[in-house]
Structures are given as structure tokens and as C-alpha cells.
Design a protein around this motif. Structure first.
Motif, mmCIF file in Angstrom:
data_model
loop_
_atom_site.group_PDB
_atom_site.id
_atom_site.type_symbol
_atom_site.label_atom_id
_atom_site.label_comp_id
_atom_site.label_asym_id
_atom_site.label_seq_id
_atom_site.Cartn_x
_atom_site.Cartn_y
_atom_site.Cartn_z
ATOM 1 N N ILE A 213 28.586 49.790 46.840
ATOM 2 C CA ILE A 213 29.293 49.761 45.938
ATOM 3 C C ILE A 213 30.378 48.701 46.099
ATOM 4 O O ILE A 213 30.900 48.096 45.142
ATOM 5 N N GLY A 214 30.630 48.005 47.270
ATOM 6 C CA GLY A 214 31.336 47.179 47.679
ATOM 7 C C GLY A 214 32.999 47.629 47.847
ATOM 8 O O GLY A 214 33.085 48.243 47.171
ATOM 9 N N GLY A 215 33.461 47.300 49.262
ATOM 10 C CA GLY A 215 34.615 47.813 49.442
ATOM 11 C C GLY A 215 35.229 47.125 50.956
ATOM 12 O O GLY A 215 34.451 46.794 51.775
ATOM 13 N N LYS A 216 36.300 47.308 50.898
ATOM 14 C CA LYS A 216 36.875 46.813 52.302
ATOM 15 C C LYS A 216 36.944 47.882 53.532
ATOM 16 O O LYS A 216 36.529 47.591 54.419
ATOM 17 N N ARG A 217 37.017 49.080 53.103
ATOM 18 C CA ARG A 217 37.123 50.129 54.044
ATOM 19 C C ARG A 217 36.139 51.363 53.526
ATOM 20 O O ARG A 217 36.269 51.671 52.389
ATOM 21 N N ILE B 99 27.415 51.333 39.937
ATOM 22 C CA ILE B 99 28.605 51.550 39.964
ATOM 23 C C ILE B 99 29.445 50.012 40.633
ATOM 24 O O ILE B 99 30.389 49.572 40.101
ATOM 25 N N GLY B 100 28.896 49.704 41.653
ATOM 26 C CA GLY B 100 29.561 48.640 42.413
ATOM 27 C C GLY B 100 29.187 47.165 41.419
ATOM 28 O O GLY B 100 30.290 46.190 41.442
ATOM 29 N N GLU B 101 28.183 47.092 40.600
ATOM 30 C CA GLU B 101 28.299 46.021 39.678
ATOM 31 C C GLU B 101 29.371 45.916 38.502
ATOM 32 O O GLU B 101 29.886 45.074 38.098
ATOM 33 N N ARG B 102 29.662 47.322 38.180
ATOM 34 C CA ARG B 102 30.421 47.568 36.919
ATOM 35 C C ARG B 102 31.882 47.647 37.368
ATOM 36 O O ARG B 102 32.625 47.052 36.770
ATOM 37 N N LEU B 103 32.169 48.265 38.625
ATOM 38 C CA LEU B 103 33.492 48.532 38.914
ATOM 39 C C LEU B 103 33.892 48.073 40.186
ATOM 40 O O LEU B 103 35.173 47.945 40.398
ATOM 41 N N GLY B 104 32.996 47.758 41.095
ATOM 42 C CA GLY B 104 33.361 47.336 42.579
ATOM 43 C C GLY B 104 34.045 45.887 42.547
ATOM 44 O O GLY B 104 33.910 45.077 41.347
ATOM 45 N N PRO B 105 34.374 45.573 43.490
ATOM 46 C CA PRO B 105 34.727 46.214 44.885
ATOM 47 C C PRO B 105 35.825 47.272 44.771
ATOM 48 O O PRO B 105 36.668 46.855 44.120
#
Length: 370
Positions: free
Chosen positions: A307-311, A267-273
Motif C-alpha cells: 500500500i505504502g505508508g508511514k506507519r 490500491i497503493g499505485e492508485r491512492l498511496g502512500p
């Protein structure tokens, strides 16, 4: 004496459960899958031998002597003894269109109001008093929602992760459907909405990686690792999913219920962060019980990194007594793991607003409850 009372309590619950199971069996036997839905399910690569399966190995649940001993004799404090702080939500705020930007309000358990780029989305809204087929028995809320169900209006859409009672609440669905809300659900779950006479135009049934639009938002059903059941004979009869919600300027991920999985890296690779990851941290069993279907707080932090994300907003803890751990253990473990891995976690009170891109001061409010 305390242990004796606990045993008597569980004997009573088991006795009542026999009657409940009979009622559920009768309910299930009168619920038929529509022909079109059956065709879609049969064509899914995740549907094997009339049941949905996880791509990764799923071990048998460890519900042996250790689990039973903890269930009846465990000394965990599974519910708060004091009052959980709740910030009331003003229903007048729903009279106007959602503001631009991104803000969230945790309603308890896995229910979150997400206002993203001018739209209002709810994740797994459960606003009833109990997560059960009946409102006289079953896990009861440890706090009230910040806004009663009957006052909810102007919700554009809902994403449902799966059919368990703590994630799919008939009363909440019926109320929101009457307001015109649209529902995005995993494959097979649409049958419940059909049984509840929700117009098909308001229900979008989706397979993993399928993408749908609502206005300027894009909703994508994404993978996770769990199971489904709502009656006695419907184990894995409907699918489960996590969700990606993206607008013109912001993106939010919601994990649903899940064990840890390499699927999150995909999911992280396709849609994140993402700007915000809403990830479950609670309701795990002792030892390896539920390990394949309910991640630990430490695994939840790793999911955020995958996933990759700020918070990260930790959910699925404290509102209902559903697992064999102290009620505040998940958030404490999650924060310890987050500090170790330098993950930004927000810990709002129920009903407290979190604005993306603005500082948020975490308060350890759970320490003041008991």
C-alpha cells in the motif's frame, strides 16, 4: 480433566447453535433485498450467480481433521488470563469538533477512532459485549471498550468493511445512527440498515473504487479479499471492502478483513502512500485454513509495504476469541516481521492516543498481562 471440560463446553455450544441456526433461518427468510439494491448488485462485475466473488481464486476452507483437532484439543491460550490495560476515553473530548491533524485511538478488535483533519471516523465499530446474534452466547470481549457505547456522540462517519458480527454490530449502529452519524458500507450491506430503520440519507452503499464525500473528506471503497455471511442462506450475498479515508492534509487506509491479495498493490499505485495503514493481523487458522480470507501477520506487514505508508497500526487481535492461536501471537509475529522489513509499527494500549507525526514509544504491554 481440562480436555474433558473443553469437550463438554463445545458440546454445549454446538447444542445451542442448533437453536441459533433455527432463529437465523427464520430471520433470513423474512429479510428481502429491495428491488433497487438488487438491481445495483446485479450490475456489479463482482456479483456472479447471485453471489459476490473474489477476483483471485478462493480455495475451499480447510476445516478438516487438523482444524477440528485444534478446535477441541488445542492447547493455545486464546484469551488473556490477566487484565488487559485499557485507558479510559473522556466523553468530554467529543463535545467539540475534532482537532486538525491526525490521531487514532484503538478501541479493540477492528474498531478504531480516527480523527482526521477535523472529522471523527470510526472503523467497524463493535462496542457490544459479544460478537453474536445474541448477547447471551458467543465470543465475549476480553476487555471493556475505553468508552461505553451509550456515551458515544459526535461521530461524523463510520466505514463498515463487511457484515460479519465482529465488524457490523446492530446495537452500535443504532446508537450512532440516532446521533446523526453517516455510514459508508459495501454494496448490499445497506439492507441491514434499512431493516434497522436507519434513514437512507445516513447510509451510502458503495461499489469498489467508488468515491464519496463527507465535508472535506473523501471516502473510497477499495478492494480486498474476503467473504460475507450473517445467516444460514446468505453466504456472499453482500460485498466486502477495505477503505481509503483522505482529507486535505492526511490519508488513512483500513484493510477490513482480508486474505493477502495483489489488489493491495493496485490500491497503493492508485491512492498511496498513506499516513497510517490500519491492517488486521489476527484471526488466522492452522495450516492453510482461512488462508484466502484471513492474512497472517507476516502478510499484513507485506500489505503495508504494498500500500505504502508511514506507519502501521495492527488490529483485529486479542479482543475476541475467534481463531486457533495464542491471543498475543499475532502482535509478536507482526513485530518480528516488521523489524525484518523495516516497517514502523505502533502498538498502543486500548484507548491510547497515537498522534501522526509525533514519536510514539511502543510498550510490550501484552507481556505483562498473563
Amino acid at each position: 480433566m481440562k480436555k474433558l471440560l473443553k469437550i463438554l463446553k463445545w458440546i454445549a455450544i454446538l447444542a445451542l447453535s442448533i437453536g441459533i441456526m433455527g432463529g437465523l433461518l427464520a430471520w433470513y427468510l423474512h429479510t428481502d433485498i429491495s428491488e433497487e439494491r438488487e438491481r445495483r448488485m446485479q450490475s456489479s462485475e463482482h456479483f456472479v450467480d447471485r453471489a459476490f466473488v473474489n477476483q483471485e481464486r478462493q480455495a475451499e476452507s480447510d476445516l478438516g481433521m487438523e482444524f477440528m483437532q485444534e478446535q477441541f484439543f488445542g492447547d493455545q491460550q486464546r484469551e488473556p488470563e490477566g487484565s488487559v490495560p485499557v485507558i479510559s476515553f473522556d466523553p468530554a473530548q467529543l463535545q467539540n469538533k475534532a482537532d486538525p491533524g491526525l490521531r487514532t485511538i484503538w478501541l479493540g478488535h477492528a474498531s478504531v477512532l480516527v480523527e482526521i483533519d477535523g472529522y471523527r471516523i470510526l472503523t467497524d465499530p463493535v462496542l457490544s459485549q459479544r460478537v453474536s446474534p445474541f448477547q447471551f452466547l458467543g465470543p465475549k470481549r476480553t476487555h471493556q471498550p475505553p468508552l461505553p457505547l451509550e456515551q458515544w456522540t459526535a461521530v461524523d462517519a463510520v466505514v463498515i468493511s463487511h457484515n460479519h458480527y465482529d465488524h457490523l454490530d446492530e446495537a452500535t449502529v443504532r446508537h450512532l445512527a440516532a446521533q446523526g452519524t453517516k455510514f459508508f458500507v459495501p454494496l448490499g450491506v445497506g439492507q441491514y440498515f434499512e431493516d434497522w430503520n436507519i434513514p437512507s440519507s445516513q447510509v451510502v452503499e458503495m461499489e469498489w473504487w467508488q468515491s464519496e464525500k463527507i465535508g472535506a473528506l473523501t471516502i473510497i471503497a477499495t478492494p480486498n479479499r474476503h467473504y460475507s455471511s450473517r445467516g444460514l442462506l446468505d453466504y456472499k450475498a453482500t460485498h466486502w471492502s477495505s477503505w481509503s479515508i483522505s482529507g486535505p492534509t492526511h490519508k488513512v487506509f483500513y484493510s477490513g478483513d482480508s486474505g493477502y491479495s495483489k489488489l493491495f498493490s493496485q490500491i497503493g499505485e492508485r491512492l498511496g502512500p498513506f499516513d497510517l495503514n490500519i491492517i488486521k493481523v489476527g484471526a488466522y487458522g492452522p495450516g492453510q485454513a482461512w488462508a484466502d480470507i484471513h492474512m497472517t501477520p507476516e502478510e499484513a506487514i507485506q500489505v503495508h509495504l504494498d500500500i505504502g505508508g508511514k506507519r502501521m497500526l495492527p488490529v483485529h487481535w486479542m479482543t475476541f476469541n475467534l481463531a486457533l492461536h495464542d491471543w498475543d501471537e499475532p502482535i509478536k509475529r507482526a513485530l518480528t516481521a516488521a523489524e525484518r522489513k523495516d516497517v514502523a509499527v505502533v502498538t498502543p494500549k486500548i484507548g491510547e492516543i497515537v498522534h501522526a507525526g509525533q514519536p510514539f514509544l511502543n510498550e510490550f504491554w501484552w507481556d505483562e498481562v498473563d
